[in-house]
Design a protein around this motif. Structure first.
Motif, PDB file in Angstrom:
ATOM      1  N   ARG A  64       0.848  -1.194   0.000  1.00 40.68           N
ATOM      2  CA  ARG A  64       0.000   0.000   0.000  1.00 40.68           C
ATOM      3  C   ARG A  64       0.882   1.242   0.000  1.00 40.68           C
ATOM      4  NH1 ARG A  64      -4.626   0.234   4.289  1.00 40.68           N
ATOM      5  NH2 ARG A  64      -5.577  -1.108   2.714  1.00 40.68           N
ATOM      6  N   LEU A  65       0.729   2.081  -1.015  1.00 38.03           N
ATOM      7  CA  LEU A  65       1.481   3.319  -1.147  1.00 38.03           C
ATOM      8  C   LEU A  65       0.654   4.463  -0.575  1.00 38.03           C
ATOM      9  CD1 LEU A  65       3.854   5.011  -2.295  1.00 38.03           C
ATOM     10  CD2 LEU A  65       2.562   5.109  -4.447  1.00 38.03           C
ATOM     11  N   THR A  66       1.242   5.209   0.378  1.00 31.89           N
ATOM     12  CA  THR A  66       0.559   6.351   0.977  1.00 31.89           C
ATOM     13  C   THR A  66       1.448   7.581   0.937  1.00 31.89           C
ATOM     14  OG1 THR A  66       1.319   5.824   3.203  1.00 31.89           O
ATOM     15  CG2 THR A  66      -0.817   4.940   2.554  1.00 31.89           C
ATOM     16  N   ARG A  67       0.814   8.738   0.990  1.00 32.23           N
ATOM     17  CA  ARG A  67       1.516  10.018   1.084  1.00 32.23           C
ATOM     18  C   ARG A  67       1.060  10.685   2.373  1.00 32.23           C
ATOM     19  NH1 ARG A  67       0.287  13.594  -3.708  1.00 32.23           N
ATOM     20  NH2 ARG A  67      -1.760  13.484  -2.779  1.00 32.23           N
ATOM     21  N   ARG A  68       2.016  11.032   3.240  1.00 34.91           N
ATOM     22  CA  ARG A  68       1.700  11.681   4.506  1.00 34.91           C
ATOM     23  C   ARG A  68       1.833  13.192   4.369  1.00 34.91           C
ATOM     24  NH1 ARG A  68       1.192   8.638   9.037  1.00 34.91           N
ATOM     25  NH2 ARG A  68       1.719   6.463   8.770  1.00 34.91           N
ATOM     26  N   TYR A  69       0.950  13.904   5.037  1.00 28.30           N
ATOM     27  CA  TYR A  69       0.994  15.359   5.053  1.00 28.30           C
ATOM     28  C   TYR A  69       1.598  15.850   6.351  1.00 28.30           C
ATOM     29  CZ  TYR A  69      -2.017  15.235   1.005  1.00 28.30           C
ATOM     30  OH  TYR A  69      -2.506  14.997  -0.245  1.00 28.30           O
ATOM     31  N   PRO A  70       2.398  16.933   6.302  1.00 25.77           N
ATOM     32  CA  PRO A  70       2.971  17.493   7.532  1.00 25.77           C
ATOM     33  C   PRO A  70       1.879  17.985   8.475  1.00 25.77           C
ATOM     34  CG  PRO A  70       4.072  18.398   5.590  1.00 25.77           C
ATOM     35  CD  PRO A  70       2.879  17.624   5.110  1.00 25.77           C
ATOM     36  N   VAL A  71       2.209  18.017   9.760  1.00 24.28           N
ATOM     37  CA  VAL A  71       1.247  18.459  10.769  1.00 24.28           C
ATOM     38  C   VAL A  71       0.797  19.888  10.499  1.00 24.28           C
ATOM     39  CG1 VAL A  71       0.950  18.901  13.234  1.00 24.28           C
ATOM     40  CG2 VAL A  71       2.181  16.877  12.474  1.00 24.28           C
ATOM     41  N   ARG A  72       1.689  20.728   9.997  1.00 28.65           N
ATOM     42  CA  ARG A  72       1.317  22.130   9.739  1.00 28.65           C
ATOM     43  C   ARG A  72       0.210  22.249   8.689  1.00 28.65           C
ATOM     44  NH1 ARG A  72       6.544  22.007   7.013  1.00 28.65           N
ATOM     45  NH2 ARG A  72       6.196  22.440   4.823  1.00 28.65           N
ATOM     46  N   PHE A  73       0.007  21.196   7.899  1.00 24.97           N
ATOM     47  CA  PHE A  73      -1.071  21.165   6.917  1.00 24.97           C
ATOM     48  C   PHE A  73      -2.229  20.291   7.371  1.00 24.97           C
ATOM     49  CE2 PHE A  73       2.684  21.907   4.093  1.00 24.97           C
ATOM     50  CZ  PHE A  73       2.385  23.224   3.818  1.00 24.97           C
ATOM     51  N   GLY A  74      -2.267  19.945   8.639  1.00 24.77           N
ATOM     52  CA  GLY A  74      -3.360  19.163   9.188  1.00 24.77           C
ATOM     53  C   GLY A  74      -3.058  17.690   9.361  1.00 24.77           C
ATOM     54  N   GLY A  75      -1.876  17.244   8.954  1.00 23.41           N
ATOM     55  CA  GLY A  75      -1.512  15.829   9.099  1.00 23.41           C
ATOM     56  C   GLY A  75      -2.343  14.942   8.193  1.00 23.41           C
ATOM     57  N   GLY A  76      -2.379  13.675   8.497  1.00 27.66           N
ATOM     58  CA  GLY A  76      -3.166  12.723   7.730  1.00 27.66           C
ATOM     59  C   GLY A  76      -2.378  12.100   6.609  1.00 27.66           C
ATOM     60  N   ARG A  77      -3.060  11.243   5.838  1.00 29.69           N
ATOM     61  CA  ARG A  77      -2.419  10.572   4.720  1.00 29.69           C
ATOM     62  C   ARG A  77      -3.439  10.226   3.661  1.00 29.69           C
ATOM     63  NH1 ARG A  77      -1.071   4.374   6.316  1.00 29.69           N
ATOM     64  NH2 ARG A  77      -3.167   3.805   6.903  1.00 29.69           N
ATOM     65  N   ASP A  78      -2.956  10.082   2.444  1.00 29.92           N
ATOM     66  CA  ASP A  78      -3.759   9.638   1.301  1.00 29.92           C
ATOM     67  C   ASP A  78      -3.223   8.299   0.835  1.00 29.92           C
ATOM     68  OD1 ASP A  78      -5.413  11.824   1.077  1.00 29.92           O
ATOM     69  OD2 ASP A  78      -4.147  12.849  -0.368  1.00 29.92           O
ATOM     70  N   VAL A  79      -4.115   7.360   0.578  1.00 25.09           N
ATOM     71  CA  VAL A  79      -3.714   6.091  -0.015  1.00 25.09           C
ATOM     72  C   VAL A  79      -3.721   6.295  -1.531  1.00 25.09           C
ATOM     73  CG1 VAL A  79      -4.295   3.672  -0.340  1.00 25.09           C
ATOM     74  CG2 VAL A  79      -4.639   4.743   1.885  1.00 25.09           C
ATOM     75  N   LEU A  80      -2.553   6.099  -2.158  1.00 28.89           N
ATOM     76  CA  LEU A  80      -2.418   6.321  -3.589  1.00 28.89           C
ATOM     77  C   LEU A  80      -2.633   5.059  -4.403  1.00 28.89           C
ATOM     78  CD1 LEU A  80       0.677   8.669  -3.541  1.00 28.89           C
ATOM     79  CD2 LEU A  80      -1.732   9.284  -3.642  1.00 28.89           C
ATOM     80  N   GLY A  81      -2.577   3.893  -3.740  1.00 23.84           N
ATOM     81  CA  GLY A  81      -2.820   2.653  -4.462  1.00 23.84           C
ATOM     82  C   GLY A  81      -2.369   1.441  -3.682  1.00 23.84           C
ATOM     83  N   GLU A  82      -2.898   0.288  -4.083  1.00 26.32           N
ATOM     84  CA  GLU A  82      -2.530  -1.009  -3.511  1.00 26.32           C
ATOM     85  C   GLU A  82      -2.243  -1.960  -4.650  1.00 26.32           C
ATOM     86  OE1 GLU A  82      -5.510  -2.741  -1.086  1.00 26.32           O
ATOM     87  OE2 GLU A  82      -5.253  -1.292   0.512  1.00 26.32           O
ATOM     88  N   VAL A  83      -1.174  -2.735  -4.495  1.00 20.55           N
ATOM     89  CA  VAL A  83      -0.804  -3.713  -5.525  1.00 20.55           C
ATOM     90  C   VAL A  83      -0.388  -5.012  -4.857  1.00 20.55           C
ATOM     91  CG1 VAL A  83      -0.166  -2.000  -7.264  1.00 20.55           C
ATOM     92  CG2 VAL A  83       1.540  -2.790  -5.632  1.00 20.55           C
ATOM     93  N   GLY A  84      -0.266  -6.070  -5.646  1.00 18.81           N
ATOM     94  CA  GLY A  84       0.026  -7.381  -5.096  1.00 18.81           C
ATOM     95  C   GLY A  84       1.415  -7.920  -5.371  1.00 18.81           C
ATOM     96  N   SER A  85       2.245  -7.197  -6.130  1.00 27.56           N
ATOM     97  CA  SER A  85       3.588  -7.693  -6.423  1.00 27.56           C
ATOM     98  C   SER A  85       4.574  -6.534  -6.441  1.00 27.56           C
ATOM     99  CB  SER A  85       3.626  -8.423  -7.767  1.00 27.56           C
ATOM    100  OG  SER A  85       3.499  -7.498  -8.820  1.00 27.56           O
ATOM    101  N   VAL A  86       5.853  -6.873  -6.357  1.00 26.96           N
ATOM    102  CA  VAL A  86       6.901  -5.856  -6.365  1.00 26.96           C
ATOM    103  C   VAL A  86       6.971  -5.167  -7.731  1.00 26.96           C
ATOM    104  CG1 VAL A  86       9.379  -5.457  -6.116  1.00 26.96           C
ATOM    105  CG2 VAL A  86       8.207  -7.002  -4.560  1.00 26.96           C
TER     106      VAL A  86
END
Length: 70
Positions: free
Chosen positions: A26-48
């Protein structure tokens, strides 16, 4: 759960999760706390190979840019 983080800023993360009996990357992008924190899931895959393609399409990173999170 294993997790890898990018070397440059720690903003991009890849986790390995067991979902319905299969391991998923699962690929995610985290946001800095100064922008409210949190994360977005950009995608899920099953192999390298699919993970490398997802990184190429959605981020400025490659697999070599990731290291295991402490």
């Amino acid at each position: 759960m294993s997790e890898w983080v990018c070397d440059c800023c720690g903003r991009w993360r890849v986790s390995v999760e067991l979902i319905r009996g299969r391991y998923r990357y699962r690929l995610t992008r985290r946001y800095p706390v100064r922008f409210g924190g949190g994360r977005d899931v950009l995608g899920e895959v099953g192999s390298v190979a699919e993970l490398a393609e997802l990184l190429r399409r959605r981020t400025p990173l490659t697999l070599a840019d990731l290291h295991e999170a402490a």
